[in-house]
Design a protein around this motif. Structure first.
Motif, PDB file in Angstrom:
ATOM      1  N   GLN A  71      -7.424   3.722   1.845  1.00  0.00           N
ATOM      2  CA  GLN A  71      -6.289   3.018   1.255  1.00  0.00           C
ATOM      3  C   GLN A  71      -6.636   1.716   0.532  1.00  0.00           C
ATOM      4  O   GLN A  71      -5.744   1.040   0.044  1.00  0.00           O
ATOM      5  CB  GLN A  71      -5.260   2.710   2.347  1.00  0.00           C
ATOM      6  CG  GLN A  71      -4.712   3.951   3.017  1.00  0.00           C
ATOM      7  CD  GLN A  71      -3.660   3.624   4.065  1.00  0.00           C
ATOM      8  OE1 GLN A  71      -3.207   2.488   4.195  1.00  0.00           O
ATOM      9  NE2 GLN A  71      -3.271   4.621   4.840  1.00  0.00           N
TER      10      GLN A  71
ATOM     11  N   ARG B 107      -0.649  -1.689  -0.378  1.00  0.00           N
ATOM     12  CA  ARG B 107      -1.132  -1.846   0.994  1.00  0.00           C
ATOM     13  C   ARG B 107      -2.060  -3.060   1.069  1.00  0.00           C
ATOM     14  O   ARG B 107      -2.875  -3.269   0.187  1.00  0.00           O
ATOM     15  CB  ARG B 107      -1.905  -0.592   1.429  1.00  0.00           C
ATOM     16  CG  ARG B 107      -1.141   0.702   1.248  1.00  0.00           C
ATOM     17  CD  ARG B 107       0.012   0.818   2.225  1.00  0.00           C
ATOM     18  NE  ARG B 107       0.798   2.011   1.996  1.00  0.00           N
ATOM     19  CZ  ARG B 107       0.517   3.197   2.518  1.00  0.00           C
ATOM     20  NH1 ARG B 107      -0.568   3.360   3.264  1.00  0.00           N
ATOM     21  NH2 ARG B 107       1.290   4.241   2.270  1.00  0.00           N
TER      22      ARG B 107
ATOM     23  N   ILE C 135      -4.927  -3.822   2.595  1.00  0.00           N
ATOM     24  CA  ILE C 135      -6.037  -3.221   3.333  1.00  0.00           C
ATOM     25  C   ILE C 135      -7.325  -4.037   3.172  1.00  0.00           C
ATOM     26  O   ILE C 135      -8.165  -4.067   4.064  1.00  0.00           O
ATOM     27  CB  ILE C 135      -6.266  -1.766   2.871  1.00  0.00           C
ATOM     28  CG1 ILE C 135      -5.023  -0.935   3.180  1.00  0.00           C
ATOM     29  CG2 ILE C 135      -7.483  -1.163   3.555  1.00  0.00           C
ATOM     30  CD1 ILE C 135      -4.613  -0.926   4.636  1.00  0.00           C
TER      31      ILE C 135
ATOM     32  N   GLN D 139      -5.034   1.087  -2.896  1.00  0.00           N
ATOM     33  CA  GLN D 139      -3.581   1.165  -2.989  1.00  0.00           C
ATOM     34  C   GLN D 139      -2.987  -0.247  -3.118  1.00  0.00           C
ATOM     35  O   GLN D 139      -3.035  -1.033  -2.172  1.00  0.00           O
ATOM     36  CB  GLN D 139      -3.008   1.853  -1.755  1.00  0.00           C
ATOM     37  CG  GLN D 139      -3.370   3.317  -1.617  1.00  0.00           C
ATOM     38  CD  GLN D 139      -2.735   4.171  -2.711  1.00  0.00           C
ATOM     39  OE1 GLN D 139      -1.692   3.807  -3.272  1.00  0.00           O
ATOM     40  NE2 GLN D 139      -3.357   5.293  -3.009  1.00  0.00           N
TER      41      GLN D 139
END
Length: 489
Positions: free
Chosen positions: A261, A267, A269, A264
């Motif tokens: 992820q 997100r 992350i 993304q």
């Protein structure tokens, strides 16, 4: 006290240590932290050897390119952390925020008259190297320069690397030994140095005490400084304490999903530590050691094959290996570049193939052309690009994946590669908390082919430069909520 590896130590001049000096001076200018700091470790070692007090002076310049409220706020958070940490240690710490150009040089020159030895951080950027060179000519004392920039010392190689693959392959052959020579976690732990009974007189003058007020939270004084007052502070806090909190959160929440992820935009992350690394609030050595300890890693995990592979060499899970590749391979590739070249902000520093293909397509029609002012104000036809630019303005960062798209589109919408590079550097240096950093310059250069290879099919404007579009990006990753979050005010 463990000695700093010799290959991390160089000198800025050929002068001897002054035995009559009252103290050892550590000029903190890049490794702005009390922990995992090779420079501080060396300064402590020197103070022990010479039986002298240790004076630490951390400076913040007002005349560096793109100095502004945003950067100063972030740096001051780190200074406040340092002041609290050093308060009960056997060193004298003095933060100095420059109010007029030239004050830092004058301060160090005057303090240096009573110094037996000056220790400072090595920084690969050209203006930082020039600043140190000028100081070395002005001060009649020995200046020792300590490289704590990365896991691999800057002088561990004497060659240029044109791709991440070639550098990664070199790292895999050389890195193991350097993983065994980490800096001390706390160089001042259980260390007793002679007390500095009287600070240099200049540190009691108004231009020096001005900094104390800033560290007490009186940030209104920043509006008196000759820095860019238009780039406003952001919510993200600086300092080693904020950096450690971020990393612990990443280890618990982001790392387990990193490979899947990290690209993304919707997100959170990634580690979010780019700005802290740029300002020296946390050490890459600390991050690597903390991660390896959590994973129960030992040197026996290392693969015997050193083929430049992206994963498998560390003997860790895919998430940890991917993060270490970003932290070490890609970050230190930029540091090596800036250490070896003075033209890292110029098109001439790009690979020959990239220069040729860009020149070949220099006269291609541009469907859209935007001025630097229009780009800064997010005034393009591209909603996703505008959102990324607004994130940069509002938060001092762009999601890593969209940052690549951001640079590629500036190339497409500029009258020339030279103009595109100038705009990218200007926007990033002014607005990004991690601006004016070797890692940023290598990332910007990547958008124009640096550390990459030729791609097909050959396209208008881009030629053989890797192509990205907002439409394809929106197909690969989810951006609906990102567009909503960073829409127009």
């Amino acid at each position: 006290m463990h000695a700093v590896p010799a290959e991390r130590i160089s000198t800025a001049n050929d002068l001897p240590i002054q035995d009559r000096g009252r103290y050892v001076l550590y000029w903190m200018r890049a490794a702005r932290r009390p922990f995992w700091n090779f420079s501080l470790q060396h300064a402590v070692q020197r103070a022990i050897e010479l039986q002298r007090p240790l004076l630490i002076v951390e400076t913040l310049a007002c005349d560096e390119p793109c100095a502004n409220l945003r950067h100063h706020h972030f740096a001051l958070d780190g200074m406040a952390d340092n002041a609290r940490q050093f308060a009960d240690k056997s060193v004298a710490y003095h933060p100095f925020v420059e109010q007029q150009p030239g004050q830092i040089g004058a301060l160090l020159t005057q303090i240096g008259q009573e110094t037996c030895l000056l220790v400072t951080d090595e920084h690969p950027l050209l203006e930082q190297r020039q600043q140190l060179s000028a100081l070395a000519k002005a001060l009649p004392i020995c200046i020792e320069v300590i490289d704590g920039n990365g896991i691999l010392p800057l002088r561990a190689t004497d060659r240029d690397f044109t791709t991440a693959y070639s550098f990664r392959r070199f790292l895999q052959r050389q890195l193991a030994g350097h993983l065994l020579t980490m800096p001390l976690a706390d160089p001042l732990r259980e260390t007793r140095l002679p007390q500095l009974k009287k600070k240099p007189e200049i540190l009691s003058k108004p231009e020096s005490t001005f900094s104390d007020n800033l560290l007490k939270g009186q940030h209104n004084s920043l509006y008196q400084l000759p820095i860019d007052q238009q780039v406003q502070p952001v919510k993200q806090s600086g300092g080693y304490q904020a950096a450690e909190v971020l990393f612990e959160r990443f280890l618990a929440e982001g790392l387990p999903r990193y490979v899947e992820q990290r690209n993304q935009p919707e997100r959170e992350i990634t580690s979010g530590l780019s700005a802290h690394l740029r300002w020296g609030h946390i050490s890459p050595h600390q991050l690597v050691q903390r991660l390896l300890t959590q994973e129960g890693w030992t040197p026996g995990h290392l693969s015997l094959e050193c083929r430049g592979q992206r994963s498998g060499w560390w003997g860790l899970n895919e998430n940890s290996e991917a993060f270490l590749d970003q932290l070490i391979t890609w970050r230190e590739l930029g540091y090596q570049l800036c250490h070896r070249r003075d033209d890292y902000q110029q098109v001439d520093s790009l690979p020959e193939w990239a220069q040729q293909t860009l020149n070949h397509h220099a006269d291609d029609p541009r469907p859209y052309l935007y001025s630097a002012e229009e780009l800064a104000a997010s005034q393009t036809h591209d909603a996703l690009w505008n959102a990324a630019q607004r994130q940069l303005v509002r938060e001092g960062r762009i999601h890593n994946y969209l940052r690549m798209l951001w640079g590629k589109k500036i190339l497409e919408w500029s009258p020339s590669p030279k103009a595109a590079l100038k705009v990218m550097i200007d926007l990033n240096d002014r607005l990004a908390l991690d601006g004016r950093d070797p890692n940023s310059y290598s990332g910007i250069g990547w958008c124009l082919g640096r550390f990459d290879r030729a791609w097909g099919p050959e396209r208008p404007i881009f030629g053989k430069i890797r192509y990205m579009s907002s439409l394809n990006t929106a197909r690969k990753v989810s951006v609906k909520n990102y567009l909503r979050r960073y829409g127009p005010d």
